[in-house]
Design a protein around this motif. Structure first.
Motif, PDB file in Angstrom:
ATOM      1  N   ALA A  13      -3.010  -0.789  13.383  1.00  0.00           N
ATOM      2  CA  ALA A  13      -1.842  -1.595  13.025  1.00  0.00           C
ATOM      3  C   ALA A  13      -0.796  -1.510  14.123  1.00  0.00           C
ATOM      4  O   ALA A  13      -0.527  -0.439  14.665  1.00  0.00           O
ATOM      5  CB  ALA A  13      -1.251  -1.097  11.710  1.00  0.00           C
ATOM      6  N   ARG A  14      -0.210  -2.649  14.446  1.00  0.00           N
ATOM      7  CA  ARG A  14       0.915  -2.688  15.381  1.00  0.00           C
ATOM      8  C   ARG A  14       2.202  -2.434  14.603  1.00  0.00           C
ATOM      9  O   ARG A  14       2.238  -2.561  13.379  1.00  0.00           O
ATOM     10  CB  ARG A  14       0.997  -4.050  16.058  1.00  0.00           C
ATOM     11  N   THR A  15       3.273  -2.131  15.305  1.00  0.00           N
ATOM     12  CA  THR A  15       4.543  -1.840  14.643  1.00  0.00           C
ATOM     13  C   THR A  15       5.074  -3.050  13.873  1.00  0.00           C
ATOM     14  O   THR A  15       5.801  -2.878  12.897  1.00  0.00           O
ATOM     15  CB  THR A  15       5.601  -1.369  15.656  1.00  0.00           C
ATOM     16  N   THR A  16       4.686  -4.248  14.252  1.00  0.00           N
ATOM     17  CA  THR A  16       5.152  -5.445  13.554  1.00  0.00           C
ATOM     18  C   THR A  16       4.570  -5.564  12.146  1.00  0.00           C
ATOM     19  O   THR A  16       5.109  -6.307  11.324  1.00  0.00           O
ATOM     20  CB  THR A  16       4.784  -6.711  14.346  1.00  0.00           C
ATOM     21  N   ALA A  17       3.490  -4.848  11.851  1.00  0.00           N
ATOM     22  CA  ALA A  17       2.838  -4.953  10.544  1.00  0.00           C
ATOM     23  C   ALA A  17       3.737  -4.470   9.410  1.00  0.00           C
ATOM     24  O   ALA A  17       3.657  -4.982   8.292  1.00  0.00           O
ATOM     25  CB  ALA A  17       1.529  -4.162  10.544  1.00  0.00           C
ATOM     26  N   ALA A  18       4.602  -3.507   9.675  1.00  0.00           N
ATOM     27  CA  ALA A  18       5.445  -2.953   8.619  1.00  0.00           C
ATOM     28  C   ALA A  18       6.425  -3.980   8.067  1.00  0.00           C
ATOM     29  O   ALA A  18       6.756  -3.952   6.879  1.00  0.00           O
ATOM     30  CB  ALA A  18       6.199  -1.733   9.134  1.00  0.00           C
ATOM     31  N   ALA A  19       6.881  -4.904   8.881  1.00  0.00           N
ATOM     32  CA  ALA A  19       7.861  -5.893   8.439  1.00  0.00           C
ATOM     33  C   ALA A  19       7.215  -7.095   7.752  1.00  0.00           C
ATOM     34  O   ALA A  19       7.904  -7.874   7.111  1.00  0.00           O
ATOM     35  CB  ALA A  19       8.687  -6.369   9.629  1.00  0.00           C
ATOM     36  N   SER A  65      -6.315   2.821  11.582  1.00  0.00           N
ATOM     37  CA  SER A  65      -5.264   3.707  12.062  1.00  0.00           C
ATOM     38  C   SER A  65      -3.911   3.031  11.856  1.00  0.00           C
ATOM     39  O   SER A  65      -3.675   1.943  12.367  1.00  0.00           O
ATOM     40  CB  SER A  65      -5.476   4.010  13.551  1.00  0.00           C
ATOM     41  N   VAL A  66      -3.063   3.698  11.076  1.00  0.00           N
ATOM     42  CA  VAL A  66      -1.702   3.228  10.852  1.00  0.00           C
ATOM     43  C   VAL A  66      -0.811   4.447  11.070  1.00  0.00           C
ATOM     44  O   VAL A  66      -0.689   5.305  10.208  1.00  0.00           O
ATOM     45  CB  VAL A  66      -1.501   2.646   9.435  1.00  0.00           C
ATOM     46  N   SER A  67      -0.204   4.529  12.239  1.00  0.00           N
ATOM     47  CA  SER A  67       0.536   5.723  12.618  1.00  0.00           C
ATOM     48  C   SER A  67       1.957   5.727  12.070  1.00  0.00           C
ATOM     49  O   SER A  67       2.463   4.708  11.593  1.00  0.00           O
ATOM     50  CB  SER A  67       0.582   5.855  14.138  1.00  0.00           C
ATOM     51  N   LYS A  68       2.602   6.851  12.192  1.00  0.00           N
ATOM     52  CA  LYS A  68       3.998   6.969  11.776  1.00  0.00           C
ATOM     53  C   LYS A  68       4.902   6.098  12.630  1.00  0.00           C
ATOM     54  O   LYS A  68       6.008   5.761  12.223  1.00  0.00           O
ATOM     55  CB  LYS A  68       4.471   8.421  11.849  1.00  0.00           C
ATOM     56  N   ARG A  69       4.452   5.737  13.800  1.00  0.00           N
ATOM     57  CA  ARG A  69       5.235   4.836  14.647  1.00  0.00           C
ATOM     58  C   ARG A  69       5.372   3.459  13.985  1.00  0.00           C
ATOM     59  O   ARG A  69       6.360   2.766  14.165  1.00  0.00           O
ATOM     60  CB  ARG A  69       4.581   4.698  16.010  1.00  0.00           C
ATOM     61  N   VAL A  70       4.350   3.070  13.222  1.00  0.00           N
ATOM     62  CA  VAL A  70       4.394   1.789  12.522  1.00  0.00           C
ATOM     63  C   VAL A  70       5.496   1.812  11.464  1.00  0.00           C
ATOM     64  O   VAL A  70       6.281   0.884  11.356  1.00  0.00           O
ATOM     65  CB  VAL A  70       3.023   1.457  11.890  1.00  0.00           C
ATOM     66  N   HIS A  71       5.536   2.871  10.652  1.00  0.00           N
ATOM     67  CA  HIS A  71       6.590   3.029   9.650  1.00  0.00           C
ATOM     68  C   HIS A  71       6.625   4.486   9.220  1.00  0.00           C
ATOM     69  O   HIS A  71       5.591   5.108   9.039  1.00  0.00           O
ATOM     70  CB  HIS A  71       6.336   2.133   8.434  1.00  0.00           C
ATOM     71  N   LYS A  72       7.814   5.024   9.056  1.00  0.00           N
ATOM     72  CA  LYS A  72       7.951   6.428   8.676  1.00  0.00           C
ATOM     73  C   LYS A  72       7.528   6.682   7.238  1.00  0.00           C
ATOM     74  O   LYS A  72       7.112   7.774   6.893  1.00  0.00           O
ATOM     75  CB  LYS A  72       9.383   6.895   8.881  1.00  0.00           C
ATOM     76  N   SER A  73       7.620   5.674   6.395  1.00  0.00           N
ATOM     77  CA  SER A  73       7.301   5.824   4.980  1.00  0.00           C
ATOM     78  C   SER A  73       5.788   5.774   4.752  1.00  0.00           C
ATOM     79  O   SER A  73       5.122   4.794   5.112  1.00  0.00           O
ATOM     80  CB  SER A  73       7.970   4.703   4.186  1.00  0.00           C
ATOM     81  N   ALA A  74       5.266   6.801   4.089  1.00  0.00           N
ATOM     82  CA  ALA A  74       3.843   6.828   3.760  1.00  0.00           C
ATOM     83  C   ALA A  74       3.473   5.687   2.819  1.00  0.00           C
ATOM     84  O   ALA A  74       2.361   5.158   2.884  1.00  0.00           O
ATOM     85  CB  ALA A  74       3.470   8.166   3.132  1.00  0.00           C
ATOM     86  N   VAL A  75       4.387   5.299   1.967  1.00  0.00           N
ATOM     87  CA  VAL A  75       4.135   4.187   1.054  1.00  0.00           C
ATOM     88  C   VAL A  75       3.839   2.913   1.839  1.00  0.00           C
ATOM     89  O   VAL A  75       2.886   2.181   1.539  1.00  0.00           O
ATOM     90  CB  VAL A  75       5.344   3.982   0.104  1.00  0.00           C
ATOM     91  N   GLN A  76       4.619   2.637   2.859  1.00  0.00           N
ATOM     92  CA  GLN A  76       4.408   1.444   3.674  1.00  0.00           C
ATOM     93  C   GLN A  76       3.121   1.537   4.489  1.00  0.00           C
ATOM     94  O   GLN A  76       2.385   0.557   4.613  1.00  0.00           O
ATOM     95  CB  GLN A  76       5.610   1.203   4.596  1.00  0.00           C
ATOM     96  N   ARG A  77       2.850   2.710   5.044  1.00  0.00           N
ATOM     97  CA  ARG A  77       1.599   2.884   5.800  1.00  0.00           C
ATOM     98  C   ARG A  77       0.389   2.685   4.888  1.00  0.00           C
ATOM     99  O   ARG A  77      -0.583   2.029   5.271  1.00  0.00           O
ATOM    100  CB  ARG A  77       1.554   4.248   6.471  1.00  0.00           C
ATOM    101  N   ASN A  78       0.452   3.222   3.685  1.00  0.00           N
ATOM    102  CA  ASN A  78      -0.665   3.074   2.747  1.00  0.00           C
ATOM    103  C   ASN A  78      -0.837   1.626   2.296  1.00  0.00           C
ATOM    104  O   ASN A  78      -1.956   1.161   2.083  1.00  0.00           O
ATOM    105  CB  ASN A  78      -0.472   3.991   1.543  1.00  0.00           C
ATOM    106  N   ARG A  79       0.252   0.883   2.171  1.00  0.00           N
ATOM    107  CA  ARG A  79       0.178  -0.541   1.834  1.00  0.00           C
ATOM    108  C   ARG A  79      -0.607  -1.293   2.907  1.00  0.00           C
ATOM    109  O   ARG A  79      -1.489  -2.109   2.602  1.00  0.00           O
ATOM    110  CB  ARG A  79       1.591  -1.121   1.718  1.00  0.00           C
ATOM    111  N   ILE A  80      -0.319  -0.985   4.153  1.00  0.00           N
ATOM    112  CA  ILE A  80      -1.018  -1.642   5.266  1.00  0.00           C
ATOM    113  C   ILE A  80      -2.489  -1.232   5.267  1.00  0.00           C
ATOM    114  O   ILE A  80      -3.382  -2.072   5.450  1.00  0.00           O
ATOM    115  CB  ILE A  80      -0.327  -1.308   6.603  1.00  0.00           C
ATOM    116  N   LYS A  81      -2.766   0.036   5.019  1.00  0.00           N
ATOM    117  CA  LYS A  81      -4.163   0.497   4.965  1.00  0.00           C
ATOM    118  C   LYS A  81      -4.934  -0.200   3.853  1.00  0.00           C
ATOM    119  O   LYS A  81      -6.102  -0.560   4.030  1.00  0.00           O
ATOM    120  CB  LYS A  81      -4.214   2.006   4.743  1.00  0.00           C
ATOM    121  N   ARG A  82      -4.308  -0.387   2.699  1.00  0.00           N
ATOM    122  CA  ARG A  82      -4.981  -1.088   1.596  1.00  0.00           C
ATOM    123  C   ARG A  82      -5.331  -2.509   1.997  1.00  0.00           C
ATOM    124  O   ARG A  82      -6.406  -3.016   1.663  1.00  0.00           O
ATOM    125  CB  ARG A  82      -4.097  -1.104   0.341  1.00  0.00           C
TER     126      ARG A  82
END
Length: 126
Positions: A89-95, A50-67
């Motif tokens: 994923a926590r919100t810190t994962a996007a950075a 689970s990687v929510s929009k709260r983690v990052h608004k960009s789908a590209v970034q969410r998909n990177r974390i999922k990969r």
């Protein structure tokens, strides 16, 4: 060339499996991820993410974390105990960059692999 995709047997797909993780699961966390887990009745490790929009608004970034999550699990799945797990994923994962995420996931999965399951066949109750 081998597929990087997880086999269906290694993924949580049924709503009942997710509901069980919500009801009676334990949790382990790292800096960038939380894993909710429980004994798997299937007899092998299965995962959802689970990687929510709260983690990052960009789908590209969410998909990177999922990969990163899928790759880490796919590489270690053979050595995992029979667990159903939801990796969140926590919100810190996007950075964090991919190397940091991979190291964090490796630590999380190593901690999960070291668990001694009470319900595992062949273990004494205690």
């Amino acid at each position: 060339m081998t597929s990087a995709r997880l086999p269906r047997a290694a993924r949580l797909t049924r709503a009942a499996d997710f509901a069980a993780l919500g009801r009676d699961a334990a949790a382990l966390g790292t800096r960038h991820f939380v894993a909710r887990y429980r004994f798997s009745p299937s007899g092998h490790a299965r995962m959802a993410q689970s990687v929510s929009k709260r983690v990052h608004k960009s789908a590209v970034q969410r998909n990177r974390i999922k990969r990163q999550i899928r790759t880490a699990f796919r590489l270690r799945r053979e050595h995992m105990p029979a667990l159903d797990m939801l990796v969140i994923a926590r919100t810190t994962a996007a950075a964090a960059d991919n190397r940091v995420l991979a190291a964090d996931l490796a630590a999380l999965l190593q901690r999960l692999a070291a668990l001694k399951l009470q319900h595992a066949p062949g273990t004494m109750p205690g």
